[in-house]
Scaffold this motif. Structure first.
Motif, short mmCIF file in Angstrom:
data_model
loop_
_atom_site.label_atom_id
_atom_site.label_comp_id
_atom_site.label_asym_id
_atom_site.label_seq_id
_atom_site.Cartn_x
_atom_site.Cartn_y
_atom_site.Cartn_z
N TYR A 56 11.03 -8.49 -3.24
CA TYR A 56 9.72 -8.46 -2.60
C TYR A 56 9.85 -7.77 -1.24
N PHE A 57 8.92 -6.90 -0.96
CA PHE A 57 8.91 -6.19 0.31
C PHE A 57 7.59 -6.46 1.02
N LYS A 58 7.68 -6.51 2.30
CA LYS A 58 6.49 -6.73 3.11
C LYS A 58 5.79 -5.41 3.35
N ASN A 59 4.49 -5.38 3.15
CA ASN A 59 3.70 -4.18 3.39
C ASN A 59 3.18 -4.19 4.83
N TRP A 60 3.27 -3.04 5.48
CA TRP A 60 2.78 -2.93 6.84
C TRP A 60 1.61 -1.96 6.90
N GLU A 61 0.86 -2.09 7.96
CA GLU A 61 -0.26 -1.18 8.16
C GLU A 61 0.25 0.20 8.57
N ASP A 62 -0.57 1.20 8.36
CA ASP A 62 -0.17 2.57 8.69
C ASP A 62 0.01 2.79 10.19
N GLY A 63 -0.77 2.11 11.00
CA GLY A 63 -0.76 2.37 12.43
C GLY A 63 0.30 1.59 13.18
N ARG A 64 1.28 1.03 12.54
CA ARG A 64 2.30 0.22 13.21
C ARG A 64 3.24 1.13 14.00
N SER A 65 3.49 0.75 15.25
CA SER A 65 4.35 1.57 16.10
C SER A 65 5.79 1.06 16.02
N ARG A 66 6.70 1.84 16.56
CA ARG A 66 8.12 1.46 16.58
C ARG A 66 8.32 0.19 17.40
#
Length: 114
Positions: A56-66
């Motif tokens: 299982y992998f966690k999905n992140w939003e596109d606008g996430r910064s470093r």
């Protein structure tokens, strides 16, 4: 008794066995080997294919910064460390309850000087 009479008796006994008895005996030996072979194959490979590994992998939003990613990673590391410390403390408590004489260091005497 000589060897000739022993082999003669064995040969006569084998000759007295009927054809259907040979067939039934051969089939019983064959079935035994089939069952043994089946168990060996099942032991080696199993009946069913192994269960697939599901990750299982966690999905992140596109606008996430470093910076957001690093902050979340540090938070996860801190939580994991807290959990590890809690487990270690629990194991230490359980060890002291199970064997109190092992948990306490033994007293050592200074060597006697003569």
């Amino acid at each position: 008794m000589s060897n000739a009479t022993i082999f003669g008796r064995i040969r006569a006994h084998i000759a007295a066995i009927e054809k259907r008895q040979w067939i039934i005996g051969g089939l019983s030996v064959l079935m035994t080997f089939i069952i043994m072979f089946t168990f060996l194959i099942e032991n080696r490979f199993g009946y069913l294919p192994p269960d697939p590994i599901i990750a299982y992998f966690k999905n992140w939003e596109d606008g996430r910064s470093r910076a957001d990613a690093l902050a979340e990673q540090e938070e996860e590391e801190r939580l994991m460390q807290e959990q590890a410390d809690a487990i270690a403390a629990q194991l230490d408590i359980n060890a002291e309850k199970a064997a109190p004489e092992v948990a306490a260091p033994p007293e050592t005497k200074a060597p006697a000087s003569e």
